[in-house]
Design a protein around this motif. Sequence first.
Motif, mmCIF file in Angstrom:
data_model
loop_
_atom_site.group_PDB
_atom_site.id
_atom_site.type_symbol
_atom_site.label_atom_id
_atom_site.label_comp_id
_atom_site.label_asym_id
_atom_site.label_seq_id
_atom_site.Cartn_x
_atom_site.Cartn_y
_atom_site.Cartn_z
ATOM 1 N N GLU A 6 0.831 -1.200 0.000
ATOM 2 C CA GLU A 6 0.000 0.000 0.000
ATOM 3 C C GLU A 6 0.872 1.257 0.000
ATOM 4 O O GLU A 6 0.616 2.221 -0.731
ATOM 5 C CB GLU A 6 -0.880 -0.030 1.253
ATOM 6 N N TYR A 7 1.928 1.241 0.835
ATOM 7 C CA TYR A 7 2.822 2.401 0.919
ATOM 8 C C TYR A 7 3.552 2.608 -0.414
ATOM 9 O O TYR A 7 3.650 3.739 -0.905
ATOM 10 C CB TYR A 7 3.835 2.214 2.049
ATOM 11 N N ILE A 8 4.051 1.535 -0.998
ATOM 12 C CA ILE A 8 4.778 1.640 -2.269
ATOM 13 C C ILE A 8 3.866 2.212 -3.354
ATOM 14 O O ILE A 8 4.264 3.081 -4.137
ATOM 15 C CB ILE A 8 5.337 0.266 -2.677
ATOM 16 N N ALA A 9 2.609 1.741 -3.393
ATOM 17 C CA ALA A 9 1.654 2.257 -4.380
ATOM 18 C C ALA A 9 1.403 3.750 -4.165
ATOM 19 O O ALA A 9 1.239 4.513 -5.128
ATOM 20 C CB ALA A 9 0.344 1.476 -4.287
ATOM 21 N N SER A 10 1.410 4.183 -2.884
ATOM 22 C CA SER A 10 1.182 5.603 -2.600
ATOM 23 C C SER A 10 2.326 6.470 -3.109
ATOM 24 O O SER A 10 2.159 7.675 -3.297
ATOM 25 C CB SER A 10 1.012 5.823 -1.089
ATOM 26 N N GLN A 11 3.492 5.845 -3.358
ATOM 27 C CA GLN A 11 4.636 6.566 -3.897
ATOM 28 C C GLN A 11 4.658 6.554 -5.429
ATOM 29 O O GLN A 11 5.606 7.031 -6.051
ATOM 30 C CB GLN A 11 5.941 5.948 -3.375
ATOM 31 N N GLY A 12 3.594 6.001 -6.027
ATOM 32 C CA GLY A 12 3.472 5.986 -7.480
ATOM 33 C C GLY A 12 4.312 4.908 -8.148
ATOM 34 O O GLY A 12 4.671 5.041 -9.327
ATOM 35 N N MET A 13 4.606 3.838 -7.414
ATOM 36 C CA MET A 13 5.437 2.761 -7.966
ATOM 37 C C MET A 13 4.726 1.427 -7.854
ATOM 38 O O MET A 13 3.953 1.198 -6.922
ATOM 39 C CB MET A 13 6.766 2.670 -7.205
ATOM 40 N N SER A 14 5.017 0.544 -8.806
ATOM 41 C CA SER A 14 4.594 -0.844 -8.680
ATOM 42 C C SER A 14 5.638 -1.575 -7.843
ATOM 43 O O SER A 14 6.745 -1.073 -7.627
ATOM 44 C CB SER A 14 4.487 -1.502 -10.054
ATOM 45 N N MET A 15 5.291 -2.773 -7.385
ATOM 46 C CA MET A 15 6.260 -3.543 -6.604
ATOM 47 C C MET A 15 7.493 -3.862 -7.440
ATOM 48 O O MET A 15 8.629 -3.844 -6.938
ATOM 49 C CB MET A 15 5.605 -4.839 -6.095
ATOM 50 N N GLU A 16 7.290 -4.138 -8.739
ATOM 51 C CA GLU A 16 8.422 -4.449 -9.623
ATOM 52 C C GLU A 16 9.358 -3.240 -9.749
ATOM 53 O O GLU A 16 10.593 -3.373 -9.671
ATOM 54 C CB GLU A 16 7.926 -4.866 -11.007
ATOM 55 N N GLU A 17 8.773 -2.057 -9.921
ATOM 56 C CA GLU A 17 9.586 -0.838 -10.011
ATOM 57 C C GLU A 17 10.342 -0.585 -8.708
ATOM 58 O O GLU A 17 11.497 -0.163 -8.706
ATOM 59 C CB GLU A 17 8.694 0.358 -10.340
#
Length: 212
Positions: free
Chosen positions: A138-149
């Motif tokens: 959830e936090y990573i998505a809030s930073q505008g990134m996918s898990m792969e990125e």
Amino acid sequence: SCKKEEAEPPKEEDKLSFEFEEEEEVVEIIYAKTPEEASDKCMDAIYTGDFSSAKQYVLEEGNARAEISRFRSGIKQSLEGISKGVLADKVERLLRNTFNNTLCQRIGVEKNGDKATVSYLISIPDMSGVNFSSYMSEYIASQGMSMEEFMTKLETMTAEENRKWSLELGVDILNYIYESKGAFSRIENKATVVVENRKNGWIVTEINISQS
């Protein structure tokens, strides 16, 4: 103070605008019209980190001032455990978020002549009980990134960048949970405040905060 040699400028992560060092404070003492007013103003100030204002409603000598100093020292000590290597603005956000989500509710008043005991229930977010891994995606998505990125970014970090990222990640996630209105489990403490009616009005003379 005189400076005999050029000192290194403080690192950004060492600069906090919250003042937790004990200093010689000269505060204007305020006597309240009711015991509830004196007690509420003092406790509200403590649980927003405004210790100078809290002391305005407290008798200069006695337990109450010592308890405020103990509370301030406890926060400072807990901050030192998370702030080393973390940017000051992130630590400050975390502190403000914690204060903003701390509830201090008056639950009773017992009056006996010129003395009153005011009771409070204090509810504090339990940051130690957070499951950080459950918020990671959830936090990573809030930073505008996918898990792969995100994983690709990690792989391209230098050892020093990775060290700094690791130090800040926990603080970043805690701030994210607060600011996205996520749920914390809570720690509940009780407090009693003794207030006395002196010739100028009501003033806090004793504070006792139980620890869970």
